[in-house]
Scaffold this active site. Sequence first.
Site, PDB file in Angstrom:
ATOM      1  N   GLN A 311      55.630   9.930  43.315  1.00 19.28           N
ATOM      2  CA  GLN A 311      54.299  10.492  43.475  1.00 19.28           C
ATOM      3  C   GLN A 311      53.375  10.012  42.347  1.00 19.28           C
ATOM      4  OE1 GLN A 311      57.286  12.095  43.457  1.00 19.28           O
ATOM      5  NE2 GLN A 311      57.140  14.082  44.498  1.00 19.28           N
ATOM      6  N   GLN A 333      52.683   6.184  46.960  1.00 17.83           N
ATOM      7  CA  GLN A 333      53.010   7.539  47.413  1.00 17.83           C
ATOM      8  C   GLN A 333      51.994   8.525  46.842  1.00 17.83           C
ATOM      9  OE1 GLN A 333      57.083   8.763  46.831  1.00 17.83           O
ATOM     10  NE2 GLN A 333      56.689  10.879  47.396  1.00 17.83           N
ATOM     11  N   ASP A 334      51.421   9.359  47.737  1.00 18.85           N
ATOM     12  CA  ASP A 334      50.486  10.424  47.330  1.00 18.85           C
ATOM     13  C   ASP A 334      49.185   9.889  46.727  1.00 18.85           C
ATOM     14  OD1 ASP A 334      52.591  11.960  48.132  1.00 18.85           O
ATOM     15  OD2 ASP A 334      52.826  13.061  46.274  1.00 18.85           O
ATOM     16  N   ASP A 355      53.117   9.708  52.553  1.00 18.42           N
ATOM     17  CA  ASP A 355      52.295  10.924  52.416  1.00 18.42           C
ATOM     18  C   ASP A 355      51.006  10.629  51.651  1.00 18.42           C
ATOM     19  OD1 ASP A 355      54.574  12.078  53.514  1.00 18.42           O
ATOM     20  OD2 ASP A 355      55.302  12.839  51.608  1.00 18.42           O
ATOM     21  N   ARG A 423      53.690  14.157  58.575  1.00 18.92           N
ATOM     22  CA  ARG A 423      54.883  15.006  58.609  1.00 18.92           C
ATOM     23  C   ARG A 423      54.538  16.326  57.923  1.00 18.92           C
ATOM     24  NH1 ARG A 423      59.316  13.110  54.159  1.00 18.92           N
ATOM     25  NH2 ARG A 423      57.914  12.512  52.464  1.00 18.92           N
TER      26      ARG A 423
END
Length: 517
Positions: A311, A333-334, A355, A423
């Site tokens: 993250q 990520q993130d 994500d 998700r």
Amino acid sequence: MLRLSLTLVLASLLLTPLVSSYDKVPPNIKWWCSQTPNPKPCEYFMSQKPNCGSVKQKTDFYKMSVEIALERALNAASHTKGLGPKCRNAKEKAAWADCLELYEHTILRLNKTIGQNGKCSEEDAQTWLSAALANLDTCWTGFKELGVSDYMLPLMSNNVTMLICNTLATNKPQKPKEGKYNDGYPAWVSLGDRKLLQAASPAAKANLVVAQDGSGNFKTIKEAVDAASSGSGRFVIYVKAGTYKENVAVGTNVKNIMLVGDGIGKTIITGSKSVGGGATTFNSATLAVDGDGFIGQGLTIRNTAGPQNGQAVALRSSADLSVFYKCSFEGYQDTLYVHSQRQFYRECDIYGTVDFIFGDAVVVLQNCNIYARRPMSGQKITITAQGRSDPNENTGISIHNSRVTASSELKPVQGSFQAFLGRPWREYSRTVFMKTFLDSIIAPPGWLEWSGNFALKTLYYAEYANTGPGSSTTNRVKWGGYRGEITAAEASKFTVANLIVGNSWLPPTQVPFTPGL
């Protein structure tokens, strides 16, 4: 991000003695509390109030519910502050520091909810209460993702989360009300602010200029933000072209800031904090915005930690009524943390892998380019991970009239990776894609499980009038919460006008927007 089941969290919070055997709860309080998702803490704390017998109307009960949540949040914040010396290592210290800040934000939002003398709308209140809940969830997540939850979390247990859930259930807004206008602007926008926002070039009206060559007021963005005054009007900071290697935070006390650059790829803010590097997701942001009314325009915001560090946030916005126009957010990520409250993104580019648009805001992304990057070997690409943890929150991610495609680095190998629209990070995750071009990178099922059957019946995922080779819903997932292709009437709930009530606050930003479908 790591899954943190709200059910498990709430179970761990029950350290305060509740009223299972308390037989002196006034009948009116017992009845009102029975209407909430957490009646026992409601009965316990309500019955301690000397004026609880006077609660007759829903408005009285709601007001007292928020007051109690605020009292307990203040108590929890004080207790948390005292736990600092008990932190055993740098990771515990990092997560604990986030919690201190997040409790401050929660107290601010609860105060705002009850401090408007009844003038705030139900939609305002639900937004601020949802943000308060998201703050507490973020506090707990920090310990979990850094792997240090076993020692500190039990010491921080309290009932604040359940009390806020009760206030959300009690408020339950009906149809949002449109704001009043003066000359096309909301009534609260001053004449001076209107003139400023109608200017052809925001940079020409800058209060402060940032330039690395010394030709401005400051050489760093942080210095300019620290020097900014937060008055009733817009405060414009113009950041000249250049690469600014710094982590920038716009605090809750600095409101109505406009940060304007020379354009995508020209004015670049870059950092490299990550969970892999010892930061929490919340504190990894290159640009973190908490001050309400923020506008970002013509900026590239990067996190260069790379996919191997997990993250790593480029932008985190927790600012109510925040707007980002013609900006680029780059990470893996993130990347884009739409943490909480009402937000709008127009003509922005978002790059990432896992994500990479996530959080618990009330947010619409409109006319944006969403680029899936090449992930690490074995990873699946997931565009969204919405974090709604309570069914009464008004939060959700709406992606409207945008494009989802492969980035230049993914295109040569895109057949080796699967990409999904989203998700469920939390139990009531809510995301809608509307009138958006979905390229062939989107796998036929469309959506991905988080962990087994978690949230598959309680989430809300839907699609409306999307186009492109990845838009067919024929072979989509068969989950109970997946709505498939929804009607125009249902899709209209997720427009700028309805989801974020944008007609009442976006016009003065001068950022173009489409209110309906």
